[in-house]
Design a protein around this motif. Structure first.
Motif, PDB file in Angstrom:
ATOM      1  N   ALA A 164       0.844  -1.196   0.000  1.00  0.00           N
ATOM      2  CA  ALA A 164       0.000   0.000   0.000  1.00  0.00           C
ATOM      3  C   ALA A 164       0.876   1.242   0.000  1.00  0.00           C
ATOM      4  CB  ALA A 164      -0.915   0.010   1.222  1.00  0.00           C
ATOM      5  N   PRO A 165       0.442   2.286  -0.699  1.00  0.00           N
ATOM      6  CA  PRO A 165       1.191   3.549  -0.627  1.00  0.00           C
ATOM      7  C   PRO A 165       0.846   4.282   0.669  1.00  0.00           C
ATOM      8  CG  PRO A 165      -0.703   3.816  -2.058  1.00  0.00           C
ATOM      9  CD  PRO A 165      -0.705   2.377  -1.608  1.00  0.00           C
ATOM     10  N   VAL A 166       1.767   5.079   1.152  1.00  0.00           N
ATOM     11  CA  VAL A 166       1.522   5.808   2.395  1.00  0.00           C
ATOM     12  C   VAL A 166       0.372   6.794   2.227  1.00  0.00           C
ATOM     13  CG1 VAL A 166       3.238   7.621   1.941  1.00  0.00           C
ATOM     14  CG2 VAL A 166       2.648   7.021   4.305  1.00  0.00           C
ATOM     15  N   ILE A 167       0.233   7.370   1.036  1.00  0.00           N
ATOM     16  CA  ILE A 167      -0.952   8.168   0.697  1.00  0.00           C
ATOM     17  C   ILE A 167      -1.436   7.705  -0.677  1.00  0.00           C
ATOM     18  CG2 ILE A 167      -0.273  10.188   2.062  1.00  0.00           C
ATOM     19  CD1 ILE A 167       0.535  11.548  -0.515  1.00  0.00           C
ATOM     20  N   PRO A 168      -2.723   7.817  -0.975  1.00  0.00           N
ATOM     21  CA  PRO A 168      -3.258   7.205  -2.190  1.00  0.00           C
ATOM     22  C   PRO A 168      -3.202   8.054  -3.459  1.00  0.00           C
ATOM     23  CG  PRO A 168      -5.060   7.990  -0.825  1.00  0.00           C
ATOM     24  CD  PRO A 168      -3.797   8.279  -0.077  1.00  0.00           C
ATOM     25  N   TRP A 169      -2.702   9.306  -3.348  1.00  0.00           N
ATOM     26  CA  TRP A 169      -2.718  10.176  -4.533  1.00  0.00           C
ATOM     27  C   TRP A 169      -1.339  10.735  -4.812  1.00  0.00           C
ATOM     28  CZ3 TRP A 169      -6.638  11.275  -0.705  1.00  0.00           C
ATOM     29  CH2 TRP A 169      -7.876  10.707  -1.031  1.00  0.00           C
ATOM     30  N   LYS A 170      -1.026  10.864  -6.096  1.00  0.00           N
ATOM     31  CA  LYS A 170       0.232  11.468  -6.526  1.00  0.00           C
ATOM     32  C   LYS A 170       0.185  12.969  -6.259  1.00  0.00           C
ATOM     33  CE  LYS A 170       3.031  12.136 -10.705  1.00  0.00           C
ATOM     34  NZ  LYS A 170       3.100  13.597 -10.588  1.00  0.00           N
ATOM     35  N   SER A 171       1.259  13.500  -5.698  1.00  0.00           N
ATOM     36  CA  SER A 171       1.339  14.938  -5.447  1.00  0.00           C
ATOM     37  C   SER A 171       1.758  15.659  -6.722  1.00  0.00           C
ATOM     38  CB  SER A 171       2.363  15.236  -4.353  1.00  0.00           C
ATOM     39  OG  SER A 171       2.026  14.586  -3.157  1.00  0.00           O
ATOM     40  N   PRO A 172       1.243  16.862  -6.967  1.00  0.00           N
ATOM     41  CA  PRO A 172       1.686  17.625  -8.143  1.00  0.00           C
ATOM     42  C   PRO A 172       3.190  17.838  -8.109  1.00  0.00           C
ATOM     43  CG  PRO A 172      -0.237  18.653  -7.131  1.00  0.00           C
ATOM     44  CD  PRO A 172       0.223  17.578  -6.193  1.00  0.00           C
ATOM     45  N   GLY A 173       3.847  17.503  -9.197  1.00  0.00           N
ATOM     46  CA  GLY A 173       5.297  17.664  -9.252  1.00  0.00           C
ATOM     47  C   GLY A 173       6.048  16.721  -8.350  1.00  0.00           C
ATOM     48  N   ASP A 174       5.355  15.696  -7.833  1.00  0.00           N
ATOM     49  CA  ASP A 174       5.965  14.733  -6.904  1.00  0.00           C
ATOM     50  C   ASP A 174       6.544  15.422  -5.664  1.00  0.00           C
ATOM     51  OD1 ASP A 174       5.372  12.390  -8.336  1.00  0.00           O
ATOM     52  OD2 ASP A 174       7.093  12.718  -9.654  1.00  0.00           O
ATOM     53  N   ARG A 175       5.914  16.528  -5.264  1.00  0.00           N
ATOM     54  CA  ARG A 175       6.356  17.194  -4.045  1.00  0.00           C
ATOM     55  C   ARG A 175       5.996  16.330  -2.832  1.00  0.00           C
ATOM     56  NH1 ARG A 175       2.006  18.685  -1.265  1.00  0.00           N
ATOM     57  NH2 ARG A 175       0.118  19.449  -2.284  1.00  0.00           N
ATOM     58  N   ALA A 176       6.647  16.608  -1.715  1.00  0.00           N
ATOM     59  CA  ALA A 176       6.312  15.890  -0.484  1.00  0.00           C
ATOM     60  C   ALA A 176       4.940  16.346   0.001  1.00  0.00           C
ATOM     61  CB  ALA A 176       7.359  16.172   0.582  1.00  0.00           C
ATOM     62  N   ILE A 184      -4.644  13.482   6.957  1.00  0.00           N
ATOM     63  CA  ILE A 184      -5.915  13.121   6.328  1.00  0.00           C
ATOM     64  C   ILE A 184      -5.846  11.728   5.711  1.00  0.00           C
ATOM     65  CG2 ILE A 184      -7.454  13.697   4.400  1.00  0.00           C
ATOM     66  CD1 ILE A 184      -6.796  16.664   4.987  1.00  0.00           C
ATOM     67  N   CYS A 185      -4.705  11.389   5.117  1.00  0.00           N
ATOM     68  CA  CYS A 185      -4.584  10.114   4.395  1.00  0.00           C
ATOM     69  C   CYS A 185      -4.262   8.928   5.304  1.00  0.00           C
ATOM     70  CB  CYS A 185      -3.515  10.232   3.311  1.00  0.00           C
ATOM     71  SG  CYS A 185      -3.928  11.394   1.996  1.00  0.00           S
ATOM     72  N   LEU A 186      -3.556   9.175   6.419  1.00  0.00           N
ATOM     73  CA  LEU A 186      -3.098   8.068   7.258  1.00  0.00           C
ATOM     74  C   LEU A 186      -4.201   7.174   7.821  1.00  0.00           C
ATOM     75  CD1 LEU A 186       0.012   9.481   9.157  1.00  0.00           C
ATOM     76  CD2 LEU A 186      -0.072   7.621   7.485  1.00  0.00           C
ATOM     77  N   PRO A 187      -5.392   7.688   8.178  1.00  0.00           N
ATOM     78  CA  PRO A 187      -6.428   6.782   8.680  1.00  0.00           C
ATOM     79  C   PRO A 187      -6.763   5.654   7.709  1.00  0.00           C
ATOM     80  CG  PRO A 187      -7.039   9.034   9.174  1.00  0.00           C
ATOM     81  CD  PRO A 187      -5.820   9.104   8.299  1.00  0.00           C
ATOM     82  N   PHE A 188      -6.687   5.919   6.409  1.00  0.00           N
ATOM     83  CA  PHE A 188      -6.986   4.884   5.412  1.00  0.00           C
ATOM     84  C   PHE A 188      -5.877   3.835   5.367  1.00  0.00           C
ATOM     85  CE2 PHE A 188      -9.300   8.695   4.047  1.00  0.00           C
ATOM     86  CZ  PHE A 188     -10.581   8.177   3.991  1.00  0.00           C
ATOM     87  N   LEU A 189      -4.633   4.265   5.555  1.00  0.00           N
ATOM     88  CA  LEU A 189      -3.527   3.310   5.627  1.00  0.00           C
ATOM     89  C   LEU A 189      -3.604   2.503   6.916  1.00  0.00           C
ATOM     90  CD1 LEU A 189      -0.835   2.139   4.623  1.00  0.00           C
ATOM     91  CD2 LEU A 189       0.313   4.026   5.799  1.00  0.00           C
ATOM     92  N   HIS A 190      -3.865   3.171   8.044  1.00  0.00           N
ATOM     93  CA  HIS A 190      -3.954   2.468   9.327  1.00  0.00           C
ATOM     94  C   HIS A 190      -5.068   1.421   9.300  1.00  0.00           C
ATOM     95  CE1 HIS A 190      -1.917   6.082  11.517  1.00  0.00           C
ATOM     96  NE2 HIS A 190      -1.054   5.316  10.895  1.00  0.00           N
TER      97      HIS A 190
END
Length: 199
Positions: A164-176, A184-190
């Motif tokens: 699983a990816p740590v967050i589910p969406w690609k960031s613009p420009g692959d920024r952190a 916001i994203c971590l509850p879905f990973l947990h």
């Protein structure tokens, strides 16, 4: 011109700025669109004015929704939605409809976990890159090749694990991702970890 811009350098500059794929098949003349809109305003009849005033708030609402800044309420919503999912399929469906993170509006795909649902080994990867987004998979391209090699040393295959990816969406420009985007994203990973229950 003393220093001509080469196409390859220009494309690399666009990619660094986050414009890493074409949005349309053909170029769009935004100046002509703006002029046409201005001309339409000046030639509009009084009859059409009420119709525009009715549509304007809806358009503004849609724009506001897409450009909303993530906040603590979005974090709480993510936690509630994730914890209510009874299995991976329900969690994937919930995540697909979640709009509390701005990253999803610029991303081409929502990259969810994949693999054996009861795997003893779970691998959490970086946020999706271009390859992962195109393949809609947690690992793709060179990252997948490297992972296969690492697991091969252990006598394992990727299919035996859950990734699983740590967050589910690609960031613009692959920024952190920002700290709030991560929250916001971590509850879905947990929740994926809780459902898979790896060793």
């Amino acid at each position: 011109m003393d220093h001509p811009i080469h196409l390859q350098e220009l494309l690399a500059w666009y990619a660094d700025a986050g414009l890493d794929y074409a949005m349309d098949d053909a170029p769009v003349d935004r100046f002509a669109e703006a002029k046409a809109a201005e001309d339409a305003k000046t030639t509009a009849t009084p009859k059409s004015a009420p119709q525009k005033s009715v549509e304007a708030p809806q358009a503004a609402k849609a724009t506001t929704q897409q450009q909303a800044v993530p906040n603590q309420q979005a974090v709480a919503d993510a936690q509630n939605l994730a914890s209510s999912a009874k299995d991976l399929a329900a969690l994937k469906h919930t995540l697909a409809g979640f709009e509390g993170c701005n990253l999803r509006f610029a991303a081409k795909a929502t990259v969810f976990g994949a693999g054996h649902p009861n795997a003893s080994l779970m691998i959490v990867g970086d946020p999706p890159g271009r390859d992962e987004e195109d393949e809609n998979a947690p690992f793709a391209g060179p990252a997948l090749t490297m992972l296969e090699g690492m697991l091969g040393v252990l006598g394992m295959k990727v299919e035996q694990t859950y990734c699983a990816p740590v967050i589910p969406w690609k960031s613009p420009g692959d920024r952190a991702p920002s700290p709030l985007e991560m929250q916001i994203c971590l509850p879905f990973l947990h929740r994926q970890i809780a459902l898979v229950q790896p060793d």
